[in-house]
Scaffold this motif. Structure first.
Motif, mmCIF file in Angstrom:
data_model
loop_
_atom_site.group_PDB
_atom_site.id
_atom_site.type_symbol
_atom_site.label_atom_id
_atom_site.label_comp_id
_atom_site.label_asym_id
_atom_site.label_seq_id
_atom_site.Cartn_x
_atom_site.Cartn_y
_atom_site.Cartn_z
ATOM 1 N N SER A 1 0.669 -1.267 0.085
ATOM 2 C CA SER A 1 -0.074 0.063 0.017
ATOM 3 C C SER A 1 0.745 1.308 0.089
ATOM 4 O O SER A 1 2.084 1.245 0.359
ATOM 5 N N VAL A 2 0.265 2.310 -0.458
ATOM 6 C CA VAL A 2 0.997 3.689 -0.346
ATOM 7 C C VAL A 2 1.634 4.019 1.103
ATOM 8 O O VAL A 2 2.482 4.469 1.345
ATOM 9 N N THR A 3 0.735 3.754 2.056
ATOM 10 C CA THR A 3 0.928 3.877 3.570
ATOM 11 C C THR A 3 2.282 3.227 3.844
ATOM 12 O O THR A 3 3.155 3.789 4.439
ATOM 13 N N GLN A 4 2.232 1.694 3.408
ATOM 14 C CA GLN A 4 3.622 1.041 3.674
ATOM 15 C C GLN A 4 4.847 1.510 3.012
ATOM 16 O O GLN A 4 5.759 1.541 3.803
ATOM 17 N N VAL A 5 4.616 1.973 1.958
ATOM 18 C CA VAL A 5 5.691 2.467 1.125
ATOM 19 C C VAL A 5 6.136 3.925 1.718
ATOM 20 O O VAL A 5 7.416 4.313 1.669
ATOM 21 N N GLU A 6 5.039 4.637 2.224
ATOM 22 C CA GLU A 6 5.710 5.986 3.044
ATOM 23 C C GLU A 6 6.270 5.646 4.132
ATOM 24 O O GLU A 6 6.908 6.342 4.650
ATOM 25 N N GLU A 7 6.126 4.590 4.885
ATOM 26 C CA GLU A 7 6.722 4.371 6.115
ATOM 27 C C GLU A 7 8.108 4.060 6.017
ATOM 28 O O GLU A 7 8.984 4.610 6.498
ATOM 29 N N VAL A 8 8.635 3.138 4.921
ATOM 30 C CA VAL A 8 9.813 3.193 4.439
ATOM 31 C C VAL A 8 10.383 4.496 4.083
ATOM 32 O O VAL A 8 11.734 4.790 4.482
ATOM 33 N N LYS A 9 9.808 5.228 3.229
ATOM 34 C CA LYS A 9 10.388 6.490 3.184
ATOM 35 C C LYS A 9 10.457 7.545 4.269
ATOM 36 O O LYS A 9 11.579 8.155 4.378
ATOM 37 N N CYS A 10 9.733 7.002 5.223
ATOM 38 C CA CYS A 10 9.803 7.963 6.573
ATOM 39 C C CYS A 10 11.114 7.723 7.041
ATOM 40 O O CYS A 10 11.960 8.625 7.788
ATOM 41 N N VAL A 11 11.312 6.380 7.322
ATOM 42 C CA VAL A 11 12.502 5.871 8.081
ATOM 43 C C VAL A 11 13.733 6.439 7.249
ATOM 44 O O VAL A 11 14.939 6.916 7.914
ATOM 45 N N LEU A 12 13.874 6.304 5.949
ATOM 46 C CA LEU A 12 14.877 6.803 5.179
ATOM 47 C C LEU A 12 15.221 8.386 5.432
ATOM 48 O O LEU A 12 16.335 8.698 5.301
ATOM 49 N N ARG A 13 14.127 9.035 5.492
ATOM 50 C CA ARG A 13 14.439 10.592 5.752
ATOM 51 C C ARG A 13 14.852 10.828 7.007
ATOM 52 O O ARG A 13 15.482 11.844 7.323
ATOM 53 N N LEU A 14 14.409 10.072 8.032
ATOM 54 C CA LEU A 14 14.933 10.131 9.317
ATOM 55 C C LEU A 14 16.225 9.944 9.543
ATOM 56 O O LEU A 14 17.127 10.518 10.371
ATOM 57 N N LEU A 15 16.810 8.965 8.887
ATOM 58 C CA LEU A 15 18.314 8.577 8.950
ATOM 59 C C LEU A 15 19.351 9.622 8.863
ATOM 60 O O LEU A 15 20.159 9.690 9.593
ATOM 61 N N PRO A 16 19.451 10.469 7.730
ATOM 62 C CA PRO A 16 20.448 11.803 7.922
ATOM 63 C C PRO A 16 20.322 12.561 9.297
ATOM 64 O O PRO A 16 21.268 12.965 9.693
ATOM 65 N N ILE A 17 18.956 12.657 9.518
ATOM 66 C CA ILE A 17 19.002 13.444 10.851
ATOM 67 C C ILE A 17 19.573 12.731 12.118
ATOM 68 O O ILE A 17 20.314 13.199 13.005
ATOM 69 N N TRP A 18 19.176 11.516 12.049
ATOM 70 C CA TRP A 18 19.640 10.415 13.118
ATOM 71 C C TRP A 18 21.057 10.430 12.875
ATOM 72 O O TRP A 18 21.807 10.689 14.108
ATOM 73 N N LEU A 19 21.566 10.505 11.924
ATOM 74 C CA LEU A 19 23.218 10.321 11.892
ATOM 75 C C LEU A 19 23.898 11.666 12.448
ATOM 76 O O LEU A 19 25.142 11.658 12.914
ATOM 77 N N CYS A 20 23.249 12.660 12.240
ATOM 78 C CA CYS A 20 23.882 14.030 12.567
ATOM 79 C C CYS A 20 23.970 14.157 14.124
ATOM 80 O O CYS A 20 24.460 14.914 14.774
ATOM 81 N N THR A 21 22.918 13.249 14.763
ATOM 82 C CA THR A 21 22.916 13.401 16.323
ATOM 83 C C THR A 21 24.058 12.360 17.106
ATOM 84 O O THR A 21 24.305 12.420 18.097
ATOM 85 N N ILE A 22 24.634 11.482 16.227
ATOM 86 C CA ILE A 22 25.693 10.654 16.811
ATOM 87 C C ILE A 22 26.765 11.513 17.336
ATOM 88 O O ILE A 22 27.137 11.196 18.363
#
Length: 589
Positions: free
Chosen positions: A327-348
């Motif tokens: 579903s679109v929602t399921q695809v967007e969940e993956v996109k959400c995680v991928l968008r969070l990763l650069p922000i997360w990496l900057c907090t390390i």
């Protein structure tokens, strides 16, 4: 119809349930009654954890016979492992056990580890009697005793790590985000949660640290064990009133389904504007449909309905193959995680700065003047200023700074700083903290005790209170970085990944500890020669700890520049109204 509407109004609208699996009744469950139990539980658990963690570097040097660099590295590795276990706890919670069961099981492991540590320290490790203080180290231990010690502390790491991300999310679950009043309380909860975490460690960093510094290690560890047990009992007393979210299917399988489905349809052109995207109509109460976004277009292939999908649907009795079509929602969940990763990496890298408070700040403070007349201040207790700073800035931000920023915001009136803006401010303050620590070290070396013909000085006449500014700055940075990070990841994560989002916050601390350990090893290897003992030697008076602090300031500044690029790029998740809410609106029509 009116009866259905009334039933909908007395139940929560976010899909939460009571302990029997029925829709949660708003008046009888959750809200601040259960949230306060969770906050107190968090305070007691943190008291117990820091009763061990804050003085662990001194325990390793005085009782286990390790040098400063080895002890600092082992503390970083242990702290890092704590937060790695948070990913395990989040996975079990989101996929199988649910947050309540996960919290209870890991807290029991936490208590068991503390009891084993208390027993082994009192009965086996403090030999000869009276050892474990500054000038009286203990004798070397057998392999069995060493293994038992590490077993106990890593059992503590497992228990606290698996519990920590779930208790934060479980506390937020007690508030219905679909209700305007409870939604505001839910946002406030994260600030109070971080405040409880810090206030819980205040007793550890003052009273327990003092007794442990005097060699009363069993007393300190037993106090921690008692606190953890009391927290577990208190947590269980709230069982009838808690709100729960039933675990979804494994988030990892949903993630993999999107990747597999997108790969199978790799030849499909996703640049067309009339794509037939699959939007599942079957949703559970409280679920939200995430609207389609244009980023990561290659993943959209997973949601494109092809003739093959339709043919397979007919063969399987009106059900699509989830490994071919998502579903679109399921695809967007993956996109959400991928968008969070650069922000997360900057907090390390921020976490690399943060972890110095439990390692090198303590080592630095131990070499300074710690006496006020006949009273000796434990170097570890200086982190109390960090805790007081956190408490002050949480209060100041919520009462004064946030309303002020909301008034000054011309583009979005009545809205204060975003979570991403607050995290950026946290990085800037962290840079200032490292510069402050480096300046203190320069003055500490200028005031080091003179060497005599018979002894080599390892202390300084500079007062330990010169460390206060660096602790205060670290505390202020935590309020902006970690509280903002908790709110950001919890709000942006899909429903089935809430615990995983909290675990990501802890995982950044974990990687920060490992990177700190790696940096110390690299710096010592490069800076040590036959004639020079390196930047962080056993005797700090012969080293250059200030250079390490300035190195961290420089690395954090570079990280801030990268963050300024990543933060504007991030696109906030956009959801439709919850399924239960939209269903009620249709009934009313």
């Amino acid at each position: 119809m009116d009866q259905k509407v009334r039933q909908f109004e007395v139940c929560t609208q976010d899909g939460s349930v009571d302990r029997h699996g029925n829709p949660a009744i708003r008046a009888n469950t959750g809200k601040w009654l259960t949230a306060i139990l969770i906050l107190v539980n968090q305070g007691l658990a943190t008291l117990a954890f820091f009763g061990v963690g804050v003085n662990l570097v001194l325990f390793l040097t005085r009782v286990m016979g390790q040098d400063n660099a080895e002890a600092a590295n082992n503390v970083s590795k242990w702290t890092g492992t704590v937060y790695i276990f948070s990913l395990l706890g989040a996975f079990l919670s989101d996929s199988y056990w649910g947050r309540y069961k996960t919290c209870a099981i890991f807290q029991a492991s936490f208590v068991a580890g503390l009891v084993i540590l208390s027993l082994s320290t009192g009965a086996l490790l403090l030999e000869p009697s009276g050892c474990g203080v500054e000038n009286s180290p203990c004798k070397p231990h057998s392999t069995f005793k060493t293994v038992l010690f590490y077993l106990s502390v890593y059992l503590i790491a497992l228990g606290y790590g698996g519990y920590q991300p779930n208790i934060a999310t479980f506390g937020a679950d007690q508030f219905d985000a679909e209700d305007s009043v409870e939604g505001h309380s839910k946002i406030a909860f994260f600030s109070y949660f971080y405040l409880a975490l810090n206030l819980g460690s205040l007793f550890s960093n003052t009273v327990l640290v003092y007794f442990e510094d005097q060699g009363e290690w069993p007393l300190g560890f037993w106090a921690s064990a008692g606190s953890a047990f009391a927290g577990l009992v208190l947590f269980l007393t709230g069982t009838p009133k808690y709100r729960h979210f039933t675990p979804r299917e494994s988030p990892w399988s949903r993630f993999c389904q999107v990747l597999v489905a997108a790969t199978r349809k790799a030849k499909i052109d996703v640049d067309q504007e009339d794509l037939n995207l699959y939007d599942s109509e079957t949703q559970r109460t409280g679920d939200k449909k995430i609207l389609h976004t244009k980023g990561f277009r290659f993943l959209d292939r997973a949601a494109i309905v092809t003739p093959d999908d339709e043919a397979e649907k007919v063969e399987s009795e009106s059900k699509y193959d989830s490994w071919r079509l998502c579903s679109v929602t399921q695809v967007e969940e993956v996109k959400c995680v991928l968008r969070l990763l650069p922000i997360w990496l900057c907090t390390i890298l921020y976490s690399v700065v943060f972890t110095q408070m439990a390692s090198l700040f303590v080592v630095q403070g131990a070499t300074m003047k710690t006496n006020i007349k006949n009273f000796r201040i434990p170097a570890s207790s200086m982190s109390s200023f960090d805790i007081l700073s956190v408490a002050f800035f949480i209060f100041a931000y919520r009462r004064f700074l946030d309303p002020l920023f909301a008034r000054l915001n011309k583009t979005e009136p009545n809205k204060g700083l975003t979570e991403l803006q607050r995290m950026g401010i946290g990085l800037v303050i962290a840079i200032m903290a490292m510069i402050s620590a480096g300046i203190v070290e320069i003055y500490r070396l200028k005031n080091k005790e003179p060497e005599s013909a018979t002894s080599v000085s390892s202390t300084s006449s500079l007062s330990i209170f010169w460390q206060v500014p660096q602790y205060i700055l670290i505390g202020a940075s935590e309020v902006f970085m970690y509280v903002g990070q908790l709110e950001f990841f919890n709000s942006q994560a899909p429903i089935g990944l809430k615990s995983f989002a909290s675990a990501l916050c802890m995982a950044s601390i974990s990687l920060g500890n490992y990177i700190s350990s790696l940096l110390v090893s690299i710096v010592m290897k490069i800076s040590t020669t036959d004639d020079v003992p390196g930047w962080i030697p056993e005797n700090l008076n012969k080293g250059h700890l200030e250079r390490f602090y300035f190195l961290l300031a420089g690395l954090t500044a570079a990280d801030f520049v990268v963050y300024l690029i990543c933060a504007p790029w991030y696109k906030y998740i956009i959801s439709e109204a919850s399924f239960s809410e939209s269903m009620t609106e249709e009934e009313e029509v």
